[in-house]
Design an enzyme around this catalytic site. Structure first.
Site, PDB file in Angstrom:
ATOM      1  N   ASP A   9      21.955  88.166  60.239  1.00  0.00           N
ATOM      2  CA  ASP A   9      21.015  89.109  59.544  1.00  0.00           C
ATOM      3  C   ASP A   9      21.500  90.626  59.616  1.00  0.00           C
ATOM      4  OD1 ASP A   9      18.230  89.877  58.375  1.00  0.00           O
ATOM      5  OD2 ASP A   9      18.276  90.753  60.530  1.00  0.00           O
ATOM      6  N   ASP A  11      19.465  94.011  58.627  1.00  0.00           N
ATOM      7  CA  ASP A  11      18.414  94.936  59.111  1.00  0.00           C
ATOM      8  C   ASP A  11      17.930  94.434  60.270  1.00  0.00           C
ATOM      9  OD1 ASP A  11      16.221  97.216  58.538  1.00  0.00           O
ATOM     10  OD2 ASP A  11      15.138  95.163  58.630  1.00  0.00           O
ATOM     11  N   GLY A  46      12.358  91.090  57.330  1.00  0.00           N
ATOM     12  CA  GLY A  46      12.928  89.880  56.964  1.00  0.00           C
ATOM     13  C   GLY A  46      12.322  89.501  55.403  1.00  0.00           C
ATOM     14  N   ARG A  49      10.913  92.687  49.431  1.00  0.00           N
ATOM     15  CA  ARG A  49      10.139  94.170  49.184  1.00  0.00           C
ATOM     16  C   ARG A  49       8.715  93.999  48.633  1.00  0.00           C
ATOM     17  NH1 ARG A  49      13.769  97.310  45.331  1.00  0.00           N
ATOM     18  NH2 ARG A  49      15.557  96.537  46.786  1.00  0.00           N
ATOM     19  N   SER A 116      17.706  91.555  51.927  1.00  0.00           N
ATOM     20  CA  SER A 116      17.747  93.121  51.019  1.00  0.00           C
ATOM     21  C   SER A 116      18.353  93.000  49.781  1.00  0.00           C
ATOM     22  CB  SER A 116      18.108  93.804  52.238  1.00  0.00           C
ATOM     23  OG  SER A 116      18.290  95.188  51.603  1.00  0.00           O
ATOM     24  N   ASP A 170      16.378  88.992  64.079  1.00  0.00           N
ATOM     25  CA  ASP A 170      15.519  89.977  64.540  1.00  0.00           C
ATOM     26  C   ASP A 170      14.035  89.692  64.215  1.00  0.00           C
ATOM     27  OD1 ASP A 170      15.809  91.063  62.086  1.00  0.00           O
ATOM     28  OD2 ASP A 170      14.774  93.030  62.734  1.00  0.00           O
TER      29      ASP A 170
HETATM   30  P1  B16 Z   1      15.164  95.691  50.311  1.00  0.00           P
HETATM   31  P2  B16 Z   1      17.002  91.489  56.476  1.00  0.00           P
HETATM   32  C1  B16 Z   1      15.166  92.597  54.954  1.00  0.00           C
HETATM   33  O1  B16 Z   1      16.424  92.728  55.594  1.00  0.00           O
HETATM   34  C2  B16 Z   1      14.301  93.562  55.672  1.00  0.00           C
HETATM   35  O2  B16 Z   1      14.061  93.186  57.078  1.00  0.00           O
HETATM   36  C3  B16 Z   1      12.935  93.763  55.294  1.00  0.00           C
HETATM   37  O3  B16 Z   1      12.104  94.868  55.825  1.00  0.00           O
HETATM   38  C4  B16 Z   1      12.777  94.126  53.800  1.00  0.00           C
HETATM   39  O4  B16 Z   1      11.668  93.892  53.322  1.00  0.00           O
HETATM   40  C5  B16 Z   1      13.824  93.197  52.994  1.00  0.00           C
HETATM   41  O5  B16 Z   1      15.206  93.050  53.591  1.00  0.00           O
HETATM   42  C6  B16 Z   1      14.010  93.736  51.501  1.00  0.00           C
HETATM   43  O6  B16 Z   1      14.601  94.742  51.532  1.00  0.00           O
HETATM   44  O7  B16 Z   1      13.936  96.505  49.923  1.00  0.00           O
HETATM   45  O8  B16 Z   1      16.017  96.663  50.495  1.00  0.00           O
HETATM   46  O9  B16 Z   1      15.591  94.829  49.229  1.00  0.00           O
HETATM   47  O10 B16 Z   1      16.199  91.701  57.779  1.00  0.00           O
HETATM   48  O11 B16 Z   1      16.979  90.235  55.628  1.00  0.00           O
HETATM   49  O12 B16 Z   1      18.512  92.127  56.461  1.00  0.00           O
HETATM   50 MG    MG Z   2      16.271  91.524  60.114  1.00  0.00          MG
END
Ligand code: B16
Ligand code: MG
Length: 220
Positions: A9, A11, A46, A49, A116, A170
């Site tokens: 992962d 973030d 995770g 958006r 993300s 995480d």
């Molecule tokens: P974005 P991961 C996730 O990343 C984040 O944990 C989550 O908080 C966020 O809303 C999601 O990506 C979308 O992100 O707005 O940049 O498209 O933990 O899956 O790496």
């Molecule tokens: Mg994450």
């Protein structure tokens, strides 16, 4: 069957962009006079958006149209990307670098599986692109975690079966996604609270040990 691939992962595991998500969502919530705190922010780990916004809006005093929701996510993403644009390779911990180098040296296939849509931007900013054979992110999937799509696509592109890969997460939703896809799950930070996560680690340094443990166990 031996572990041949590791899907990370992004973030909250490889980089701490979670603090920027919090700050950007907080700015949006304050603007709209919506209650938001770090506890609520954990629920967004995770999650995509738009789904994140819907969770935050549970505390809103009014209802929002789909168009207004789009404006809010765009507002948040603009602030978030301003933080991201200032990231450098110094935002990657020495533990992460050491782990990635060791795993590469041992010829494991490495992937990123992130919800993300900013994943590629982040990976480039912090100079991690060369470590990964595959990056699957929010732009490549229709269903975000806890759906296993992101990890299934990553393992498929690595040329491996889910049971040949471990997923490092995480997020509670990320562990769910890994389990739903038939992967071995490793939880760090918040994901250690998941009742069914296979392995819990306190530091990314422990991944190599976990792999040795699994591979030896599977040999028996
Ligand atoms: P974005 P991961 C996730 O990343 C984040 O944990 C989550 O908080 C966020 O809303 C999601 O990506 C979308 O992100 O707005 O940049 O498209 O933990 O899956 O790496
Ligand atoms: Mg994450």
């Amino acid at each position: 069957m031996k572990i041949k691939g590791i899907i990370f992962d992004l973030d909250g595991v490889l980089v701490h962009t979670d603090k920027y998500h919090y700050l950007a969502w907080k700015e949006m919530a304050d603007k709209e006079d919506i209650y938001f705190n770090e506890e609520i922010n954990h629920l967004l780990r995770g999650v995509s958006r738009l789904e994140s916004l819907n969770i935050i809006l549970r505390n809103a005093k009014k209802t929002y149209t789909e168009e207004q929701k789009l404006e809010l996510v765009n507002f948040k993403n603009k602030i978030y990307r301003e933080y991201l644009s200032k990231m450098t390779k110094n935002d990657v911990s020495s533990d992460v670098l050491k782990t990635l180098n060791e795993l590469k040296q041992r010829n494991f296939k490495l992937a990123v599986g992130s919800s993300s849509k900013n994943a590629t931007f982040i990976i480039e900013k912090v100079d991690l692109s060369n470590y990964f054979d595959v990056v699957i992110d929010g732009n490549n999937i229709l269903n975000s975690k806890p759906h296993p799509e992101v990890f299934l696509k990553a393992s498929e592109k690595l040329g491996l079966k889910p049971h040949e890969c471990i997923v490092i997460e995480d997020a509670y939703s990320g562990v769910e996604a890994a389990l739903n896809g038939g992967f071995i799950s490793v939880g760090i930070n918040q994901a250690k609270n998941h009742e069914q996560v296979h392995y819990k680690i306190d530091s990314i340094n422990e991944i190599a040990n976990v792999i040795s443990l699994i591979n030896n166990e599977l040999l028996i």
